[in-house]
Design a protein around this motif. Structure first.
Motif, mmCIF file in Angstrom:
data_model
loop_
_atom_site.group_PDB
_atom_site.id
_atom_site.type_symbol
_atom_site.label_atom_id
_atom_site.label_comp_id
_atom_site.label_asym_id
_atom_site.label_seq_id
_atom_site.Cartn_x
_atom_site.Cartn_y
_atom_site.Cartn_z
ATOM 1 N N SER A 1 0.816 -1.211 0.000
ATOM 2 C CA SER A 1 0.000 0.000 0.000
ATOM 3 C C SER A 1 0.855 1.268 0.000
ATOM 4 O O SER A 1 0.567 2.223 -0.717
ATOM 5 C CB SER A 1 -0.929 0.010 1.214
ATOM 6 O OG SER A 1 -1.628 1.237 1.329
ATOM 7 N N LEU A 2 1.921 1.247 0.804
ATOM 8 C CA LEU A 2 2.742 2.447 0.957
ATOM 9 C C LEU A 2 3.697 2.682 -0.205
ATOM 10 O O LEU A 2 3.960 3.833 -0.583
ATOM 11 C CB LEU A 2 3.546 2.369 2.257
ATOM 12 C CG LEU A 2 2.758 2.445 3.573
ATOM 13 C CD1 LEU A 2 3.703 2.268 4.757
ATOM 14 C CD2 LEU A 2 2.018 3.774 3.683
ATOM 15 N N PHE A 3 4.221 1.589 -0.795
ATOM 16 C CA PHE A 3 5.361 1.779 -1.703
ATOM 17 C C PHE A 3 5.214 1.171 -3.091
ATOM 18 O O PHE A 3 6.146 1.270 -3.891
ATOM 19 C CB PHE A 3 6.634 1.245 -1.035
ATOM 20 C CG PHE A 3 7.008 2.030 0.184
ATOM 21 C CD1 PHE A 3 7.517 3.314 0.082
ATOM 22 C CD2 PHE A 3 6.809 1.500 1.450
ATOM 23 C CE1 PHE A 3 7.834 4.056 1.204
ATOM 24 C CE2 PHE A 3 7.131 2.229 2.592
ATOM 25 C CZ PHE A 3 7.648 3.511 2.466
ATOM 26 N N ALA A 4 4.066 0.586 -3.400
ATOM 27 C CA ALA A 4 3.900 0.001 -4.740
ATOM 28 C C ALA A 4 4.130 1.041 -5.831
ATOM 29 O O ALA A 4 4.770 0.762 -6.855
ATOM 30 C CB ALA A 4 2.500 -0.599 -4.869
ATOM 31 N N LYS A 5 3.632 2.265 -5.630
ATOM 32 C CA LYS A 5 3.766 3.305 -6.653
ATOM 33 C C LYS A 5 5.162 3.934 -6.674
ATOM 34 O O LYS A 5 5.493 4.672 -7.612
ATOM 35 C CB LYS A 5 2.719 4.392 -6.415
ATOM 36 C CG LYS A 5 1.289 3.904 -6.606
ATOM 37 C CD LYS A 5 0.285 5.016 -6.348
ATOM 38 C CE LYS A 5 -1.141 4.526 -6.541
ATOM 39 N NZ LYS A 5 -2.144 5.596 -6.264
ATOM 40 N N GLU A 6 5.961 3.665 -5.649
ATOM 41 C CA GLU A 6 7.289 4.271 -5.573
ATOM 42 C C GLU A 6 8.374 3.404 -6.213
ATOM 43 O O GLU A 6 9.468 3.891 -6.493
ATOM 44 C CB GLU A 6 7.656 4.518 -4.104
ATOM 45 C CG GLU A 6 6.717 5.459 -3.368
ATOM 46 C CD GLU A 6 6.735 6.854 -3.950
ATOM 47 O OE1 GLU A 6 7.834 7.328 -4.304
ATOM 48 O OE2 GLU A 6 5.654 7.469 -4.058
ATOM 49 N N VAL A 7 8.065 2.129 -6.418
ATOM 50 C CA VAL A 7 9.099 1.195 -6.877
ATOM 51 C C VAL A 7 9.634 1.570 -8.253
ATOM 52 O O VAL A 7 10.848 1.650 -8.461
ATOM 53 C CB VAL A 7 8.573 -0.250 -6.874
ATOM 54 C CG1 VAL A 7 9.576 -1.185 -7.549
ATOM 55 C CG2 VAL A 7 8.297 -0.719 -5.456
ATOM 56 N N GLU A 8 8.745 1.791 -9.217
ATOM 57 C CA GLU A 8 9.195 2.117 -10.574
ATOM 58 C C GLU A 8 9.996 3.416 -10.595
ATOM 59 O O GLU A 8 11.000 3.518 -11.309
ATOM 60 C CB GLU A 8 7.988 2.215 -11.515
ATOM 61 C CG GLU A 8 7.371 0.869 -11.843
ATOM 62 C CD GLU A 8 6.357 0.957 -12.975
ATOM 63 O OE1 GLU A 8 6.384 1.963 -13.716
ATOM 64 O OE2 GLU A 8 5.560 0.019 -13.121
ATOM 65 N N LYS A 9 9.565 4.383 -9.817
ATOM 66 C CA LYS A 9 10.283 5.655 -9.740
ATOM 67 C C LYS A 9 11.687 5.449 -9.175
ATOM 68 O O LYS A 9 12.673 5.962 -9.714
ATOM 69 C CB LYS A 9 9.497 6.630 -8.869
ATOM 70 C CG LYS A 9 10.157 7.985 -8.679
ATOM 71 C CD LYS A 9 9.304 8.881 -7.789
ATOM 72 C CE LYS A 9 9.981 10.216 -7.536
ATOM 73 N NZ LYS A 9 9.183 11.081 -6.624
ATOM 74 N N TYR B 1 11.388 -6.076 -8.031
ATOM 75 C CA TYR B 1 10.298 -5.226 -7.545
ATOM 76 C C TYR B 1 10.132 -5.412 -6.039
ATOM 77 O O TYR B 1 10.049 -4.443 -5.280
ATOM 78 C CB TYR B 1 8.998 -5.573 -8.271
ATOM 79 C CG TYR B 1 7.778 -4.928 -7.663
ATOM 80 C CD1 TYR B 1 7.330 -3.688 -8.100
ATOM 81 C CD2 TYR B 1 7.061 -5.561 -6.643
ATOM 82 C CE1 TYR B 1 6.210 -3.085 -7.536
ATOM 83 C CE2 TYR B 1 5.948 -4.972 -6.064
ATOM 84 C CZ TYR B 1 5.526 -3.739 -6.522
ATOM 85 O OH TYR B 1 4.429 -3.145 -5.946
ATOM 86 N N GLN B 2 10.095 -6.678 -5.610
ATOM 87 C CA GLN B 2 9.900 -6.943 -4.181
ATOM 88 C C GLN B 2 11.105 -6.499 -3.365
ATOM 89 O O GLN B 2 10.950 -5.988 -2.249
ATOM 90 C CB GLN B 2 9.624 -8.430 -3.942
ATOM 91 C CG GLN B 2 9.293 -8.744 -2.490
ATOM 92 C CD GLN B 2 8.562 -10.052 -2.309
ATOM 93 O OE1 GLN B 2 8.174 -10.704 -3.266
ATOM 94 N NE2 GLN B 2 8.372 -10.449 -1.070
ATOM 95 N N GLU B 3 12.307 -6.682 -3.901
ATOM 96 C CA GLU B 3 13.515 -6.242 -3.199
ATOM 97 C C GLU B 3 13.471 -4.736 -2.946
ATOM 98 O O GLU B 3 13.765 -4.277 -1.841
ATOM 99 C CB GLU B 3 14.760 -6.576 -4.027
ATOM 100 C CG GLU B 3 15.114 -8.053 -4.068
ATOM 101 C CD GLU B 3 16.270 -8.333 -5.014
ATOM 102 O OE1 GLU B 3 16.787 -7.367 -5.642
ATOM 103 O OE2 GLU B 3 16.667 -9.502 -5.134
#
Length: 245
Positions: free
Chosen positions: A102-110, A221-223
């Protein structure tokens, strides 16, 4: 430890043992971590359903080959916990996973895009020896074909594990290498033997087997997500520790 009678020691003895073995800080950190996770999840309306807990319990039982209910109960008894304790633990882990997403899914690609170069990988071989003279001699012998890189690593490397693996370090990220090593490695050609480089570990002779360009795989992604989550969690705990009222 659902009931103290299930364990042949009391809670005071357990606490004393943790203190004597310098494990209190680790336990306190884990408790604080779960408190932060629970509070943040509650504020965000994130919950774990009974069905999700049951599905994860079934997955774990299947993984451990606990086919019968009696097998599961025997395993839990051996772990000195009750079925309720087990389910609470499953719930905690699922809640942590949901909160991290919830907190960081959108931050990973960035994050990946901004740090892409650091996620380049290389299948690396290296020989580390203690002196420059030995390193130079080996480098010349390898260059002249008098000995192969793998043979030299198997005989002369200062690390036993690397000797057994003929110099193979495996696949490593750019960020895992010392800057001077990374610069040389990522400017080399595959199979090129790189002349000795000195670090605090000794003199390195390097060879690249293959380059692996950065890619946002499910594992990476998970890392990244877990890394961002742990950094956030550590920051939250430190804030609470230093701002107690």
């Amino acid at each position: 430890m659902h009931e103290s009678s299930t364990v042949p020691v009391n809670l005071d003895e357990i606490f004393s043992h943790l203190k004597r073995n310098l494990q209190i800080k680790e336990i306190v950190y884990k408790i604080l971590s779960q408190n932060v996770i629970n509070q943040t999840a509650q504020e965000g309306g994130i919950i774990v359903t009974a069905q999700e807990v049951q599905a994860e319990a079934d997955r774990q039982r299947h993984e451990m080959r606990l086919e019968k209910a009696s097998d599961t109960l025997a395993w839990l008894a051996d772990q000195m916990i009750s079925p309720d304790d087990w389910e609470v633990g499953i719930c905690d882990r699922l809640l942590t996973e949901k909160l991290a997403e919830s907190l960081f899914a959108k931050e990973v690609e960035k994050f990946f895009a901004q740090n892409r170069i650091q996620f380049d990988q290389v299948l690396l071989y290296q020989i580390i020896v203690p002196t420059e003279s030995v390193a130079q001699e080996l480098f010349y012998e390898i260059e002249e074909g008098e000995i192969s890189f793998y043979q030299a690593a198997h005989i002369y490397d200062s690390d036993e594990k690397r000797r057994q693996q003929c110099g193979c370090e495996g696949t490593v990220y750019r960020w895992q290498l010392k800057p001077e090593i990374a610069a040389a490695v990522f400017n080399a050609l595959p199979k090129e033997v790189i002349s000795p480089i000195q670090t605090t570990l000794g003199y390195h002779i390097l060879m690249v087997e293959a380059f692996i360009p950065a890619e946002l795989t499910p594992q990476r992604y998970q890392e990244i997500r877990d890394r961002l989550f742990q950094e956030w969690l550590t920051s939250e705990i430190n804030y609470r520790l230093h701002n107690q009222t």
